[in-house]
Design an enzyme around this catalytic site. Structure first.
Site, short mmCIF file in Angstrom:
data_model
loop_
_atom_site.label_atom_id
_atom_site.label_comp_id
_atom_site.label_asym_id
_atom_site.label_seq_id
_atom_site.Cartn_x
_atom_site.Cartn_y
_atom_site.Cartn_z
N TRP A 1 0.76 -1.18 0.02
CA TRP A 1 -0.07 -0.08 -0.02
C TRP A 1 0.92 1.34 -0.06
CZ3 TRP A 1 -2.18 2.41 4.94
CH2 TRP A 1 -1.25 2.28 6.04
N ASP A 2 2.19 1.17 -0.02
CA ASP A 2 3.06 2.10 -0.01
C ASP A 2 2.85 3.32 -1.02
OD1 ASP A 2 5.49 0.97 2.08
OD2 ASP A 2 4.38 -0.33 1.12
N LYS B 1 2.88 -1.52 15.79
CA LYS B 1 4.12 -1.37 15.10
C LYS B 1 4.04 -0.01 14.66
CE LYS B 1 6.33 -3.36 10.76
NZ LYS B 1 6.05 -3.93 9.87
N GLN B 2 3.09 0.68 14.05
CA GLN B 2 3.02 1.89 13.52
C GLN B 2 1.58 2.42 13.72
OE1 GLN B 2 3.13 -0.85 9.81
NE2 GLN B 2 2.18 1.05 8.85
N GLU C 1 0.49 -4.00 12.23
CA GLU C 1 0.67 -5.62 11.99
C GLU C 1 1.07 -6.45 13.15
OE1 GLU C 1 2.39 -5.48 7.26
OE2 GLU C 1 4.00 -5.40 9.03
#
Length: 805
Positions: A358-359, A617-618, A497
């Protein structure tokens, strides 16, 4: 000699750092890219020559623990760099076998050219200087070029130059993948095209793609016209071919060796087959200097439209330009003519196996406002795989289009079923394929491409179909809960994730991820807006072909008002039940491990389940405040009937900031963008961290496996969309500048709805000018209630707030 604002410098050879430098100093043109490896070095523990091209994937099966593991990889293609020096019949010179007297490795960011200047003393006391220059042409997609300037300083004698094309390469760049099948090329044939030119053809094993390269090698004595008379020897195998060029050199006299290379694949247009094409093209190529001039001219055009000037912040300026250069080397106008997506780790390494995630969500805002034809071409990669996404949805029991979390050649799901934990050495289950939010990102990208370009034809021909099928998927995966009078989505993951399922549960996925559900509410509303943009005839045709019923439109409308969003303790919950998870002892883990970015691996190595803890994680929920500003989210939440104000946003951001390990480079980008409103100083510090992510390898060894396209594109977006604050709302381009104290002198070009604009901040004034050349339509620009419509050549100055962060 080198512009410090446009170059990276390494003034000593460091074997431990070489793999990182090879990734950072890669040279590419959007068709293919080659790592910045020294031409005279072989693949080994220190060096990793790698060349990668869009579309060149291969799928292989490895038997692990008695089970077949299928993987598709972006293939390391034949090494065209090979150029080696032998003196008086000795072995080929390698740095490890010499005394290095001086060393300089320079990367010219402006032209994506890698340069090495070396003086060395060999075992017989001979001192030699060597200057190497190399580029992959931005002017001609199939061209690479390499030049040596060689000077014997205290000796004369006979030298041999080995120029080769090596098809014996494998995929070995990523340590954790080395148990997997790494051989992807089969030999076909070597050949020659006259005395100066060698060629090699190989075949990718499973995908049956033929690759061919040809190299023309010449030697010149400096200051003299024409090639030297030299002896040439040929050696070849099925997957390797080399020429040995032998000639005399004289002390103090410089000789120049140039190697011009062509590369084609069987998937290229307007060719009969790749071997014949490389032979024809390489024989027509000019010499190195003329080819370099054409390359520079092509880059000059890109910098005219792509540069971001930030003169008050020299380090940030350098790294922004490094990121611009790398983004354009992976995604250029050449790419737009290919069937290619945005590989998350670029084209200069093998991490993530070259897959498309998805970057692109973080890359398109920069490209779409400058060279929208690139964004359009990349979105078409998704459109061509729409039927595969529809099949995936159908096989999972849903309707519409369910795009894969990891995509490669054909759009099937490429996510592994297992993933190696390097801390424990165990292969753990990988449930990340449940990140269905990738489909939401694709919808978002299509809509914002349309908003920036007003490309109604694209929307009618391609974009609307994707958007409607994605909306249909979300309507089918959601279910109505009559007790709540809300729509819910179960069994999915958000961007974080670390949370794949509930602790102790065998069922994959989570209930009501807030990011996903709010995105779906927005998608449901925009899907209805799509019909308003299309002509009546196109609406009718599309509804008939896709069989969109009135009942579906009713459900989409209802979902835009009734998606469930979980809350707890005065903040938006990452997912339903998040408040029941355990808190993590962050101080303990920071003291114990230092780098805790991958807390999931640390916890699993300790026998703990990361799903049980409030650790991300983010950015996950926080992504909402990154993708949408207050003017978009407030009415969306109001329509959903949920409380929303800036205090809620501030509390939610602070809550998750304390519980995020930032194990993804994208996390610093996201928090930097969101905090620009609430905590400008923290925002700027995170922006600087994001800038350093790759060049300083903040993740401790990942960048050597490939750059991070998302963080590189994301830092550019931070300047454009969050600090200068440029966002499009239909016909109006609105500016909401922040962190003004860091932006004095910032300047960049952009394109909105086809009209080129020049944006500049000087002191307390933001100026916007519509360029007369290339003007398409008038553009209305606005800031703090002040607005102006710009015609060709018009400009408008906005006064900025005096508060400076």
């Amino acid at each position: 000699m080198y512009d410090s604002e446009f170059s990276l410098h390494y003034d000593r050879f460091d074997p431990d750092d070489e793999a990182l430098r090879e990734a950072l100093t890669s040279t590419g043109n959007g068709y293919f890219c080659t790592r910045g490896t020294a031409e005279w070095e072989d693949m080994g523990a220190v060096h990793y020559p790698g060349t990668y091209a869009h579309r060149c994937y291969n799928r292989e099966t490895t038997i692990m623990g008695g089970n077949p593991v299928l993987n598709e990889d972006l293939v390391n293609l034949p090494n065209w760099l090979v150029l080696k020096l032998r003196i008086d019949g000795g072995e080929a010179i390698r740095l490890a076998q010499t005394q290095i007297l001086s060393y300089r490795h320079v990367y010219d960011i402006r032209t994506a050219t890698v340069i090495r200047e070396i003086r060395f003393r060999d075992r017989r006391g001979r001192e030699t200087s060597l200057r190497s220059r190399r580029f992959v042409s931005m002017a001609h997609p199939h061209q690479g070029a390499l030049e040596w300037s060689l000077t014997p300083e205290n000796w004369s004698g006979r030298v041999e130059i080995v120029s080769a094309l090596d098809g014996r390469v494998t995929n070995r760049a990523v340590a954790r993948y080395r148990d997997l099948e790494a051989r992807h090329l089969d030999p076909v044939s070597p050949r020659t095209y006259g005395p100066e030119t060698i060629a090699l053809k190989v075949q990718i094993r499973q995908s049956d793609i033929y690759i061919a390269q040809a190299a023309r090698t010449r030697v010149f004595r400096e200051g003299e016209n024409g090639s030297l008379l030299i002896d040439r020897d040929l050696y070849q195998m099925e997957d390797y071919i080399q020429q040995v060029l032998a000639f005399e050199v004289t002390q103090g006299a410089t000789v120049r060796i140039e190697k011009m290379v062509a590369m084609f694949t069987a998937r290229d247009d307007a060719i009969t087959e790749p071997l014949a094409s490389v032979g024809r093209h390489v024989l027509r190529y000019p010499d190195f200097d003329e080819a370099f001039d054409e390359h520079v001219a092509a880059w000059d055009e890109l910098w005219d439209i792509g540069d971001i000037r930030l003169p008050g912040e020299p380090r940030a300026q350098l790294l922004l330009r490094l990121h611009i250069s790398h983004v354009l080397q992976v995604c250029s106008r050449h790419t737009s003519r290919l069937d290619a997506g945005v590989p998350a780790r670029g084209l200069n390494g093998e991490a993530y196996r070259g897959h498309v995630f998805w970057d692109e969500l973080f890359v398109y805002p920069f490209l779409g406002m400058r060279v929208p034809e690139i964004t359009k071409g990349l979105i078409l990669y998704r459109y061509r795989r729409l039927s595969e996404a529809q099949a995936a949805a159908s096989e999972a029991g849903y309707r519409g289009a369910m795009f894969p979390w990891q995509s490669g050649s054909d759009g099937t799901e490429e996510t592994q079923m297992v993933h190696l934990n390097p801390l424990s050495g165990r292969w753990d289950p990988d449930l990340s394929r449940n990140q269905r939010h990738v489909s939401a990102a694709i919808f978002y990208n299509v809509w914002h491409y349309y908003q920036a370009t007003d490309d109604v034809d694209f929307l009618a021909d391609y974009g609307a179909e994707m958007m409607l099928e994605i909306a249909r998927f979300w309507a089918s995966i959601a279910h109505y809960n009559p007790e709540r009078d809300r729509y819910e989505i179960h069994g999915v993951m958000g961007p974080d994730e670390f949370h794949e399922r509930y602790p102790g549960s065998t069922a994959a996925g989570l209930r009501n991820n807030a990011y996903t559900n709010v995105m779906v509410a927005w998608i449901s509303a925009r899907a209805l807006d799509v019909f308003e943009v299309l002509s009546k005839s196109r609406q009718t045709a599309l509804r008939a072909r896709l069989r969109v019923t009135d009942e579906e439109l009713r459900v989409w409308s209802e979902m835009s008002r009734k998606m469930f969003v979980p809350y707890h303790d005065g903040v938006i919950s990452q997912f339903e039940g998040y408040e029941d998870l355990e808190e993590l002892d962050w101080d303990h883990y920071r003291a114990e491990y230092g780098n805790i970015g991958r807390m999931d691996r640390i916890l699993r190595a300790e026998g703990r389940d990361p799903n049980a803890y409030k650790v991300a994680k983010q950015a996950d929920t926080v992504m909402l405040f990154f993708l949408f500003d207050d003017a978009e989210l407030r009415p969306l939440f109001e329509q959903l009937g949920y409380p929303y104000d800036l205090d809620l946003v501030r509390r939610t951001v602070d809550y998750y900031d304390q519980r995020t390990s930032h194990g993804s480079t994208l996390s610093h980008v996201t928090f930097a963008g969101v905090l620009a409103t609430f905590d400008p100083q923290s925002s700027w510090e995170r922006f600087k961290l994001a800038l350093e992510s790759d060049v300083s390898d903040l993740q401790g060894g990942t960048t050597k496996e490939g750059i991070h396209m998302g963080v590189m594109g994301g830092t550019l977006d931070l300047v454009q969309r969050y600090y200068v604050g440029a966002r499009g709302y239909g016909d109006v381009l609105v500016f909401r500048p922040k962190l003004i104290s860091h932006l004095d002198g910032v300047a960049f070009s952009m394109r909105y709805r086809g009209t080129p604009l020049r944006v500049h901040i000087a002191g307390d004034t933001l100026s916007v000018r519509a360029e007369a050349e290339g003007f398409r339509v008038p553009v209305r620009v606005a800031l703090n209630g002040d607005s102006a419509e710009l015609g060709p050549g018009d400009s408008h100055d906005f006064r900025l707030a005096t508060v400076r962060a």
